[in-house]
Design a protein around this motif. Sequence first.
Motif, PDB file in Angstrom:
ATOM      1  N   SER A 330       4.415  14.608  48.736  1.00 58.59           N
ATOM      2  CA  SER A 330       4.935  13.714  49.767  1.00 58.59           C
ATOM      3  C   SER A 330       4.045  12.489  49.941  1.00 58.59           C
ATOM      4  N   ARG A 334       5.382   8.669  49.912  1.00 57.96           N
ATOM      5  CA  ARG A 334       5.142   7.715  51.003  1.00 57.96           C
ATOM      6  C   ARG A 334       4.520   6.423  50.491  1.00 57.96           C
ATOM      7  N   ARG A 348      14.426   2.750  53.591  1.00 58.91           N
ATOM      8  CA  ARG A 348      14.143   3.847  54.523  1.00 58.91           C
ATOM      9  C   ARG A 348      15.402   4.514  55.044  1.00 58.91           C
ATOM     10  N   ILE A 557      12.129  18.310  48.622  1.00 59.25           N
ATOM     11  CA  ILE A 557      11.567  18.338  49.975  1.00 59.25           C
ATOM     12  C   ILE A 557      10.376  17.402  50.150  1.00 59.25           C
ATOM     13  N   VAL A 558       9.716  17.025  49.060  1.00 58.11           N
ATOM     14  CA  VAL A 558       8.601  16.094  49.223  1.00 58.11           C
ATOM     15  C   VAL A 558       9.100  14.724  49.677  1.00 58.11           C
ATOM     16  N   LEU A 560      11.536  14.460  51.904  1.00 56.48           N
ATOM     17  CA  LEU A 560      12.373  14.814  53.046  1.00 56.48           C
ATOM     18  C   LEU A 560      12.271  13.757  54.158  1.00 56.48           C
ATOM     19  N   GLY A 561      13.426  13.272  54.571  1.00 56.97           N
ATOM     20  CA  GLY A 561      13.489  12.356  55.706  1.00 56.97           C
ATOM     21  C   GLY A 561      14.467  12.920  56.713  1.00 56.97           C
ATOM     22  N   PRO A 562      14.712  12.202  57.815  1.00 54.39           N
ATOM     23  CA  PRO A 562      15.590  12.732  58.857  1.00 54.39           C
ATOM     24  C   PRO A 562      16.982  13.094  58.336  1.00 54.39           C
ATOM     25  N   ALA A 565      16.925  16.244  55.925  1.00 56.98           N
ATOM     26  CA  ALA A 565      16.568  17.531  56.513  1.00 56.98           C
ATOM     27  C   ALA A 565      17.820  18.361  56.804  1.00 56.98           C
ATOM     28  N   ARG A 566      18.860  17.729  57.341  1.00 58.56           N
ATOM     29  CA  ARG A 566      20.100  18.471  57.619  1.00 58.56           C
ATOM     30  C   ARG A 566      20.712  18.985  56.329  1.00 58.56           C
ATOM     31  N   GLU A 568      19.190  19.618  53.603  1.00 60.78           N
ATOM     32  CA  GLU A 568      18.353  20.671  53.044  1.00 60.78           C
ATOM     33  C   GLU A 568      18.644  22.000  53.740  1.00 60.78           C
TER      34      GLU A 568
END
Lengths: 585, 414
Positions: A330, A334, A348, A557-558, A560-562, A565-566, A568
């Motif tokens: 991650s 970033r 983003r 998952i590395v 993973l953003g908002p 997440a759902r 996933e």
Amino acid sequence: MRLFVDDASPGSEPAGRAPRDTARAAMTVDDGGTGASYDVAVVGGGVNGTGVARDLSLRGLKVVLFERHDFAYGASGNSSGMIHGGVRYLLTAPSVTRDSCLDSGYIQRIAPHLLFRIPFLMPIPAGARGRVLIELMDAYLGAYDAYVPLKRGELHTRLDPSDLARLEPGLVGSSSGGVTFDEWGVDGARLCVLNAVDARERGATVYTHTTVEAIRRAAPEDGARAAYVVQARDRLTQRALRVRATHVVNATGAWGPITAALGALPGKRVRVRPAKGVHVVYDRRLSNYAILTEAIDGRQIFLEPWENMSVIGTTDDDYYGDLDDVVATSEEVRYLVQGIARVFPSIREGRAIGTTAGVRPTLYEYGRNEDTLSREHAIIDHAADGAPGVYSMIGGKLASFRLFAQQMTDRLAEDLAPSTRCTTQERPLPGGDRVPDALSLASRHELTPVTARRLVYRHGSRAAQIVQRLLRRPREAAVACACEPVLEAEVRYTVSAEMARTVDDVARRTRLGLGACGGMRCAARCGQIVAEEIGLSPREGADQARRFLARQARARIVALGPQQARQEALSVAHARATLGLKGRP
Amino acid sequence: MIDVAVVGGGAAGVAACVAAAAAGASTSIVLGGSGASALSCGALDVAPWEDERGGSRGEEGAEVDAGALAVLRALGIYDVGARPALLATTAGIVRPARGRDAALLDLASIAPAGSTGGGAVLLPRCDQHGWDATALARAWNDAPRARARGLTFVPVDAQITRYREERTLRDAEIAERHDDRDRLAWLADRLRDVLARGGDFAAVLLPPWLGVAAPRARELGERVGLPCGECIGHLAGPSGQRFLRARDRAIDAARVDRIDGWARAVEATDGALRVELEDGRAIGASRVVLACGGVLGGGVRYDPGDARFAGAMPSAARPTFSFAIDGIGEPGIHGRPLELAGSLFGAPPEGIAWPLADDPLLERVGLLAGAEGRALAGLPGLYACGDLAADRPRTFLEALAAGARAGARAAEDR
């Protein structure tokens, strides 16, 4: 009889993972029974290995290739997916730029279906520095233009700030304008697969998921030249096999020193400086142009529209981890997102659907920054190590793979087939002889235009072989993966004609399961098909699907953003309901 | 002012409002978007079935909570027997479940635990995207639980879609067509034709096509003369749709006031609670039961922090997770509030999701609540259940049981 001279100085470490007793064992003559005999055993199924295997096969030589995982498992399948013209070498090594552009033209000629144009745009910041920089870049790319026709590229253009805003509305910040230049994209995994398929069709024997365990000197035969026994093991079936070859090519990229140690060769002769590079993949094309910009440390990074997705990259960091299990972190994600968001903030809001990670086999040098290391390639002749006929290929790039393979093959041909010449620049790769019209293919076989277009992209003229299957078995027209999309017939074709043996292999060849749904709808189905095609039990197919889903989840998952997440959580819930979840892959 | 306001229309929410209404409380339910229950596959588990410690795994079957059973009766579309059911999935698996959506074929009813006589299950084979009867038969015939009971799956040619263009329809769309009696009769005729050609079959297993308004498996079975039922298909199949229809009927039958909208915040006012909606409306209630889902349902937000900063780094640390509804406290896990991670970007994603995390935050984080659903911190009078509650297994039966407990307790405390 001592065949390989271990010239490691006292106290120095043996290279790679091979313990010293393995090296000693390899010094004995192998007089056990051997399997088939070959001219050349190629170790490694990346773009270098498959490229050499193809070239050798085209020259009529008998070749065997071993790949520990699958074609393009390492750097070849995890690159930026570009056949670039070497614009960055223009000042330091213009001949490299020329060769890269020339070879880019050749690759277009032999695989026209697989290449696509990626126009690049470099925004130049406003201010005094920017006003100078744009003049410099304009002049620099003006010099590059001299080579661009070799690869059928468009000449560079200079944009004023209003052009820039019109062409790429997602860019922010005041600018002095920008410059454009032209590159070509490619699916690196398919490039390797097509080289391997062509080699096989021309007589080569190709083993995937087969790891080489030892390379030994064969018992001498009267009057015969030196020969080697390569001992390997199929990692899926555990079947052991041995072949005999007079020449061995180590084309295992970052694994190079490890492979050399299997032949008791001194690892330091094949020294590489492994450098990890990661990319983040987004679910759609976010920009019109590929955008070149700077990361926080001043390194050049980019956002590129690539096939039906967008990719940002690339990092370049020394790597000390496990080459068989390279994953993005991650932190790396970033770093890249931060750099891109500075000029293209809507990144983003984009939905990251995965990451890729590979390890470049950069030539070894101590005390230099990763970015300044040469991307050159070199051939090591191990005759000096007491192993005549054994070579290591180190370094290299996707863009110059054909040339590197030609150079390696020329060396081998001096010994084996002196009268032959290289034809890899003119003989098309499988499917590259002609690019069929996707729309007429779609209407003839009742496919959606997108399905047909993607099929033609991946397979060129061989798309016809895949749709031919539908005439005999109409049910294979079912869509196995809706994101890409991929037909069931294509999945079966990759198993029967392209040596796919696992769900992961199918994904590498077709991009099945790598799209927005992360394989939720297609992995289990693909596992069933693969198991049926190669005669595994359906349970093994389901296990393959679980492993694929876990591997993909780990790569996702590395990033993973908002929003992800759902998705996933949904993915996990679905896999749990229908497949069951086991722990780590 | 009402007694109990329930926020969320999934399994936990409907359970809470049915239980609260049954206890005599005046009750409203706020229904927003769809979450995990609307995407559920029809298998009812107490704990994740593949978990060795799981409740639905053992052949004897786990105890099912009495409150959950009462809600299942109110919903009217589920079966929970004394023993676990055995369900087939299009992923090629035969899996146990404590109960099931009545449209799903229970293989255990044809071949009970301990039997090895099994029988043959007919799979109609037709030109249908996503339904490869041959491959599925192969996979299910290889499934250990099916083999142990002597079950065999036999694909037989049978064109069971009526129109050519239905080949590419999604399962839920075809399922809806079978709500039509004539169409269901047509399907029964096709299946009877196939059975008349011979073969000794114990049941018919179909794609997930048997109704949306209600499960049509029993009616089809009566017409065909053999047990008929669905397998579990892809995500967003008809089972979730059937849940939503059954939920709406149960809410109406319980005379619960239905409010369509999104809750934005909960606040305390003069010894009562006030639920504010996105559109400006507000509901005053003595007790509030929150059942608005976890990360998947949108009740819990994952916010790594960098997304809202255009600059280099977030300027301040923030919690990695937050609730979609303001005023209900801070998320927790393992009985403790979540600590601030030692990173401006929150907890590193590597550690919060499957397959890298053993007990993934993404699945377990939520509002800390006691056994009866009472929130452990924050406003008095708040209850949490379902995926919103921390540390709960993400299963349908657990959500029903927790919802029923919270609803009953909220009604009692009003």
